[in-house]
Scaffold this active site. Structure first.
Site, PDB file in Angstrom:
ATOM      1  N   ASP A  30       0.868  -1.170   0.000  1.00 45.90           N
ATOM      2  CA  ASP A  30       0.000   0.000   0.000  1.00 45.90           C
ATOM      3  C   ASP A  30       0.916   1.235   0.000  1.00 45.90           C
ATOM      4  O   ASP A  30       1.376   1.673  -1.062  1.00 45.90           O
ATOM      5  CB  ASP A  30      -0.855  -0.129   1.269  1.00 45.90           C
ATOM      6  CG  ASP A  30      -2.020   0.814   1.342  1.00 45.90           C
ATOM      7  OD1 ASP A  30      -2.072   1.758   0.555  1.00 45.90           O
ATOM      8  OD2 ASP A  30      -2.888   0.619   2.198  1.00 45.90           O
ATOM      9  N   LYS A  69      -1.101  -1.376  -4.676  1.00 49.11           N
ATOM     10  CA  LYS A  69      -1.924  -0.186  -4.910  1.00 49.11           C
ATOM     11  C   LYS A  69      -0.972   0.975  -5.151  1.00 49.11           C
ATOM     12  O   LYS A  69      -0.626   1.700  -4.210  1.00 49.11           O
ATOM     13  CB  LYS A  69      -2.738   0.136  -3.650  1.00 49.11           C
ATOM     14  CG  LYS A  69      -3.976  -0.667  -3.438  1.00 49.11           C
ATOM     15  CD  LYS A  69      -4.692  -0.105  -2.209  1.00 49.11           C
ATOM     16  CE  LYS A  69      -5.864  -0.936  -1.818  1.00 49.11           C
ATOM     17  NZ  LYS A  69      -6.442  -0.492  -0.528  1.00 49.11           N
ATOM     18  N   ASP A 121      -8.081  -9.673   5.599  1.00 43.43           N
ATOM     19  CA  ASP A 121      -9.190  -9.641   6.546  1.00 43.43           C
ATOM     20  C   ASP A 121      -9.687  -8.233   6.847  1.00 43.43           C
ATOM     21  O   ASP A 121      -9.044  -7.240   6.492  1.00 43.43           O
ATOM     22  CB  ASP A 121      -8.740 -10.262   7.873  1.00 43.43           C
ATOM     23  CG  ASP A 121      -7.807  -9.319   8.639  1.00 43.43           C
ATOM     24  OD1 ASP A 121      -6.853  -8.801   8.013  1.00 43.43           O
ATOM     25  OD2 ASP A 121      -8.040  -9.082   9.829  1.00 43.43           O
TER      26      ASP A 121
END
Ligand code: PRP
Length: 191
Positions: free
Chosen positions: A106, A134, A162
Site C-alpha cells: 500500500d 496499490k 481480513d
C-alpha cells in the site's frame, strides 16, 4: 436443500482462478531470476500466508516459509509511518537471497522497512513478491520485482486478507462494501 450463502455477496475483483494462474507465472519468473541459489522465503504475516503457501506449492524444492511480523503505529486508517518488525533471531537470511512475500503493498512502508533490515543485516539480496499492489497509495518509492495485480484504491478482502479477522477465508479477492455487509446481516437475521 440449498444452504444460505455464508458471507455477503461482495464484488469479486480478482477470482481465485486468476490468482492461481498468475501465481504460476510469478513462480516461473522467480525461478528464472534465482538461478542456482536457494531463496530464503519470508512471509509477512498474517495476510500473506495464503499467497505464500500457494507460491510455495508451485516453486520447486518446497522451500521453508519463514514468518515475520510488521506493525504500523498510528490511527487505524492513517499510519504514522513507523513500522515495528518482529523477526526471529535465528532466521537464516545472512548471505542469502531473501524473497519477501506480501499480500498487498500500500504505502510501501512495510516493504521498505523489511528491505532495509534484511539488506542492512547481511542478506545478499532482497526482492519482493506481492499478490497485490496499490500504486496510487505509495508514499515510499520502491521497486517491486514480482507483482500479481495492480489494483485501484479499494478496500479488498479475501484470499488471506481480513477485516478485523473476518473474511480471510473467502476464496477470491473481493471489494468490501459496508452496505452490502449490512444488507446481508439484516437478511440473515430476518430468515
Ligand atoms: C497489510 C499488508 C502489509 C501492509 C502493507 O498488513 O499485509 O503487510 O499492510 O501496507 P504498507 O505498504 O502501507 O506498509 P496489515 O497491517 O493489514 O496486517 P495483516 O496482514 O496482519 O492483516
Amino acid at each position: 436443500m440449498s444452504h444460505p450463502p455464508a458471507h455477503p455477496p461482495f464484488r469479486i475483483l480478482i477470482s481465485r482462478d486468476q490468482i492461481l494462474r498468475r501465481t504460476h507465472e510469478l513462480a516461473r519468473q522467480i525461478v528464472a531470476d534465482a538461478g542456482d541459489n536457494p531463496l530464503c522465503l519470508v512471509v509477512v504475516i498474517e495476510g500473506a500466508r495464503t499467497f505464500a503457501r500457494q507460491l510455495q506449492k508451485v516453486l520447486p524444492g518446497h522451500l521453508p516459509l519463514h514468518e515475520v511480523r510488521a506493525s504500523s503505529y498510528g490511527a487505524s486508517t492513517v499510519s504514522s509511518g513507523r513500522v515495528t518488525l518482529t523477526i526471529a533471531a535465528d532466521l537464516p537470511f545472512r548471505g542469502r537471497d531473501v524473497l519477501l512475500l506480501e499480500d498487498i503493498v500500500d504505502t510501501g512502508r512495510t516493504i521498505a522497512s523489511l528491505r532495509e533490515h534484511f539488506l542492512g543485516q547481511g542478506a545478499r539480496s532482497c526482492r519482493t513478491a506481492t499478490l497485490l499492489s496499490k500504486p496510487s497509495r505509495r508514499v515510499v518509492e520502491l521497486e517491486l520485482e514480482y507483482v500479481g495485480f495492480e489494483i485501484p484504491d479499494e478496500f479488498v478482502l479475501g484470499f488471506g486478507m481480513d477485516l478485523d479477522g473476518r473474511y480471510r477465508e473467502l476464496p477470491d479477492v473481493v471489494v468490501y462494501e459496508a452496505e452490502v455487509e449490512r444488507a446481508f446481516q439484516q437478511a440473515s437475521a430476518a430468515s
